[in-house]
Scaffold this active site. Structure first.
Site, PDB file in Angstrom:
ATOM      1  N   ARG A   1       0.799  -1.224   0.000  1.00  0.00           N
ATOM      2  CA  ARG A   1       0.000   0.000   0.000  1.00  0.00           C
ATOM      3  C   ARG A   1       0.838   1.284   0.000  1.00  0.00           C
ATOM      4  O   ARG A   1       0.322   2.372  -0.198  1.00  0.00           O
ATOM      5  CB  ARG A   1      -0.955  -0.001   1.204  1.00  0.00           C
ATOM      6  CG  ARG A   1      -2.171  -0.867   0.974  1.00  0.00           C
ATOM      7  CD  ARG A   1      -2.942  -1.096   2.256  1.00  0.00           C
ATOM      8  NE  ARG A   1      -2.255  -2.000   3.162  1.00  0.00           N
ATOM      9  CZ  ARG A   1      -2.615  -2.224   4.421  1.00  0.00           C
ATOM     10  NH1 ARG A   1      -3.644  -1.584   4.933  1.00  0.00           N
ATOM     11  NH2 ARG A   1      -1.957  -3.079   5.171  1.00  0.00           N
TER      12      ARG A   1
ATOM     13  N   LYS B   1       9.423  -0.747   2.334  1.00  0.00           N
ATOM     14  CA  LYS B   1       8.570   0.083   3.190  1.00  0.00           C
ATOM     15  C   LYS B   1       9.313   0.572   4.422  1.00  0.00           C
ATOM     16  O   LYS B   1       9.227   1.750   4.785  1.00  0.00           O
ATOM     17  CB  LYS B   1       7.325  -0.707   3.619  1.00  0.00           C
ATOM     18  CG  LYS B   1       6.565  -0.020   4.756  1.00  0.00           C
ATOM     19  CD  LYS B   1       5.171  -0.534   4.927  1.00  0.00           C
ATOM     20  CE  LYS B   1       5.067  -1.553   6.019  1.00  0.00           C
ATOM     21  NZ  LYS B   1       3.667  -1.899   6.309  1.00  0.00           N
TER      22      LYS B   1
ATOM     23  N   GLY C   1       8.598  -3.750  12.065  1.00  0.00           N
ATOM     24  CA  GLY C   1       9.455  -2.711  11.493  1.00  0.00           C
ATOM     25  C   GLY C   1       8.697  -1.477  11.042  1.00  0.00           C
ATOM     26  O   GLY C   1       9.297  -0.467  10.690  1.00  0.00           O
TER      27      GLY C   1
HETATM   28  C1  UD1 Z   1      -0.410  -7.954  12.282  1.00  0.00           C
HETATM   29  C2  UD1 Z   1      -1.107  -8.886  13.269  1.00  0.00           C
HETATM   30  C3  UD1 Z   1      -2.358  -8.194  13.787  1.00  0.00           C
HETATM   31  C4  UD1 Z   1      -2.011  -6.883  14.416  1.00  0.00           C
HETATM   32  C5  UD1 Z   1      -1.199  -6.008  13.450  1.00  0.00           C
HETATM   33  C6  UD1 Z   1      -0.625  -4.811  14.191  1.00  0.00           C
HETATM   34  C7  UD1 Z   1      -0.671 -11.185  12.578  1.00  0.00           C
HETATM   35  C8  UD1 Z   1      -1.227 -12.381  11.929  1.00  0.00           C
HETATM   36  N1  UD1 Z   1      -1.468 -10.114  12.635  1.00  0.00           N
HETATM   37  O1  UD1 Z   1      -1.297  -7.769  11.196  1.00  0.00           O
HETATM   38  O2  UD1 Z   1      -3.012  -9.018  14.739  1.00  0.00           O
HETATM   39  O3  UD1 Z   1      -3.152  -6.195  14.825  1.00  0.00           O
HETATM   40  O4  UD1 Z   1      -0.074  -6.736  12.918  1.00  0.00           O
HETATM   41  O5  UD1 Z   1      -0.024  -3.897  13.318  1.00  0.00           O
HETATM   42  O6  UD1 Z   1       0.448 -11.210  13.049  1.00  0.00           O
HETATM   43  N2  UD1 Z   1       5.974  -9.521   8.028  1.00  0.00           N
HETATM   44  C9  UD1 Z   1       7.044 -10.310   7.700  1.00  0.00           C
HETATM   45  N3  UD1 Z   1       6.826 -11.477   7.015  1.00  0.00           N
HETATM   46  C10 UD1 Z   1       5.591 -11.893   6.665  1.00  0.00           C
HETATM   47  C11 UD1 Z   1       4.505 -11.089   7.014  1.00  0.00           C
HETATM   48  C12 UD1 Z   1       4.718  -9.907   7.686  1.00  0.00           C
HETATM   49  O7  UD1 Z   1       8.181  -9.961   8.004  1.00  0.00           O
HETATM   50  O8  UD1 Z   1       5.494 -12.970   6.069  1.00  0.00           O
HETATM   51  C13 UD1 Z   1       6.214  -8.264   8.750  1.00  0.00           C
HETATM   52  C14 UD1 Z   1       5.791  -7.045   7.982  1.00  0.00           C
HETATM   53  O9  UD1 Z   1       6.880  -6.541   7.228  1.00  0.00           O
HETATM   54  C15 UD1 Z   1       5.379  -6.096   9.084  1.00  0.00           C
HETATM   55  C16 UD1 Z   1       4.904  -7.018  10.201  1.00  0.00           C
HETATM   56  O10 UD1 Z   1       5.439  -8.291   9.917  1.00  0.00           O
HETATM   57  O11 UD1 Z   1       6.461  -5.322   9.574  1.00  0.00           O
HETATM   58  C17 UD1 Z   1       3.389  -7.093  10.293  1.00  0.00           C
HETATM   59  O12 UD1 Z   1       2.879  -7.615   9.075  1.00  0.00           O
HETATM   60  P1  UD1 Z   1       1.562  -7.049   8.440  1.00  0.00           P
HETATM   61  O13 UD1 Z   1       1.328  -7.766   7.158  1.00  0.00           O
HETATM   62  O14 UD1 Z   1       1.559  -5.578   8.426  1.00  0.00           O
HETATM   63  O15 UD1 Z   1       0.516  -7.599   9.505  1.00  0.00           O
HETATM   64  P2  UD1 Z   1      -0.910  -7.051   9.785  1.00  0.00           P
HETATM   65  O16 UD1 Z   1      -1.867  -7.590   8.785  1.00  0.00           O
HETATM   66  O17 UD1 Z   1      -0.850  -5.583   9.966  1.00  0.00           O
HETATM   67 MG    MG Z   2       0.654  -4.002   9.430  1.00  0.00          MG
END
Ligand code: UD1
Ligand code: MG
Length: 454
Positions: free
Chosen positions: A15, A22, A100
């Protein structure tokens, strides 16, 4: 036991609509991912592992060796991200997990979570908060007695669950051994087919372990950045926090809404910062200064009682009582002494300027050593570049440089020497001498009248 931290930063951040990572987008001079690292260090964490994936090489290049890295080749969810760091965690460790993209997290909030985690001897402590609009976040599901049951993601939630206002901040403390155990039990049976870190909660609860969420009031602390709009929102909050700290320390900000101070900047009391200023990097400003409107200072050291107006200064030093501007440009590696006047349209680069010198207008001084009490006439140019190399020029104490002098480097003007206006100086001007290097004036009498007669 050690306390270690994992920072999840492998996601793409679709996004943001960005070609870059990001987490490398900046908020007041630091990339997003630096802030959770600083907060973790603030609570005494020494070993930090960053989970990288999307644009991993860029992230590593930006952060260097202050953290270690684990690569998540495919982004299969937050639980899968943490699995990539199994080697980093010992059973006896206490592991903080951060995202992050949450730059507003503070060491105080992390400490609150840690204290709670230790006091309750939890297997997992989740940082949560109440949000008026919880859309997009995982919801904290509790039973009638307030005991944590699970976290459910927006996309997996029932209508009833979506109405819950307590959300998961995405920041946790885990018992190392139990985290590893729970990770080994994770599956991806959910709408997104991802391995959710949040499922570790139900897994450990089912094993009779103590798991709880601590709701903090400062909901800003866990605001995530997923879009440019949120990036701007977070910058705003960061700016207010920094500006309020300086005002509390006795610095006047005439218009805090239009003052941009990066987090490592130091400012002495009774200094006044006028609107539109940007103070960046490792800038340190003394007491009783005025940083006039629309000035940009980057990695500057400014001593007390300095007055600056509409100017740009970078990687240099300005001593007490000196005035700079309006419209001056001080470039890297300049050392400007005490009680100096650097006036309008003056550019200084890689030069030392002695105390009490006046450079009032329209002058370029590059690669030069200037003594004390020197006076520069308007329009002086130090001709430091011959097309291939830069050369240095030396100007002695109390020299007087006439208007429109070119000093062709390398050249020396000794103590108390003068140069005549309009001179192009290519040889040493000895002490107490006048250097004139221009054509002699010739007057053609009645030349105009003769021309008209023709
Ligand atoms: C996540 C949480 C959610 C919480 C929110 C808070 C989970 C399943 N959900 O959702 O409950 O309310 O954060 O902001 O954990 N990332 C990785 N590898 C991946 C996926 C994500 O490194 O495979 C990192 C992203 O870069 C990011 C963080 O993990 O920094 C969170 O991932 P994001 O996809 O933003 O999770 P949310 O859907 O926001
Ligand atoms: Mg997030």
């Amino acid at each position: 036991m050690k306390t270690k931290a994992l920072v999840l930063a492998a996601g793409q951040g679709t996004r943001m609509k960005s070609n870059g990572s990001k987490v490398l987008h900046k908020v007041l001079g630091k990339s997003l991912v630096e802030y959770p690292i600083i907060a973790a260090k603030g609570v005494g964490v020494e070993e930090i592992c960053l989970i990288v994936g999307h644009k991993a090489e860029d992230v590593k290049a930006a952060l260097g060796e202050r953290v270690s890295y684990a690569l998540q080749k495919e982004q299969l969810g937050t639980g899968h991200a943490v699995m990539q760091a199994l080697d980093f965690m010992e059973d006896a460790d206490e592991v903080i997990v951060l995202c992050g993209d949450t730059p507003l997290i503070t060491k105080e909030t992390l400490q609150t979570m840690l204290d709670f985690h230790r006091e309750k001897q939890n297997a997992i402590t989740v940082l949560s908060t109440l949000m008026e609009d919880p859309t997009g976040y995982g919801r904290i599901v509790r039973d009638a007695n307030g005991n944590l049951l699970k976290i459910v993601e927006q996309k997996d939630a029932t209508e009833e669950e979506k109405a819950i206002n307590e959300i998961n901040g995405g920041i946790y403390t885990f018992d190392g051994k139990l985290l590893k155990y729970a990770l080994s039990k994770l599956d991806n049976n959910n709408v997104q087919n991802e391995y959710y870190l949040t499922d570790t909660i139900e897994i450990l609860l089912n094993e009779g372990k103590r798991v709880d969420a601590i709701a903090i009031e400062a909901s800003d602390d866990i605001a995530g950045v997923n879009s440019r709009i949120q990036l701007a929102g977070v910058t705003q909050v960061m700016k207010e926090r920094i500006n309020e700290k300086h005002m509390a320390n006795g610095v006047t900000l005439v218009d805090p809404a239009n003052t941009y101070i990066e987090s490592d900047v130091v400012i002495g009391k009774d200094t006044i910062i006028e609107p539109g200023c940007m103070l960046q990097g490792n800038t340190v400003i003394g007491e009783n200064c005025r940083i006039g409107y629309n000035s940009k200072l980057t990695n500057m050291t400014i001593k007390d009682n300095v007055d600056i107006e509409v100017s740009v200064l970078t990687d240099s030093f300005v001593d007490e009582g000196t005035h700079v501007g309006p419209f001056a440009y001080v470039r890297p590696n300049s050392h400007i002494g005490k009680n100096i006047k650097v006036g309008d349209f003056v550019e200084i680069k890689n030069a030392n300027i002695g105390d009490g010198t006046k450079i009032s207008h329209l002058t370029y001084i590059g690669d030069a050593d200037v003594g004390e009490g020197v006076n520069f006439g308007c329009g002086t140019v130090v001709v430091n570049y011959d097309g291939q190399k830069k050369h240095r020029t030396t100007i002695g104490n109390h020299a007087f440089i006439g208007c429109n002098t070119n000093l062709v480097s390398p050249v020396v003007v000794e103590d108390n020497a003068y140069t005549a206006a309009g001179s192009t100086i290519t040889r040493t001007v000895p002490e107490n001498s006048l250097g004139i290097a221009r054509a002699k004036q010739e007057n053609k009498e009645n030349w105009v009248l003769k021309k008209r007669q023709k």
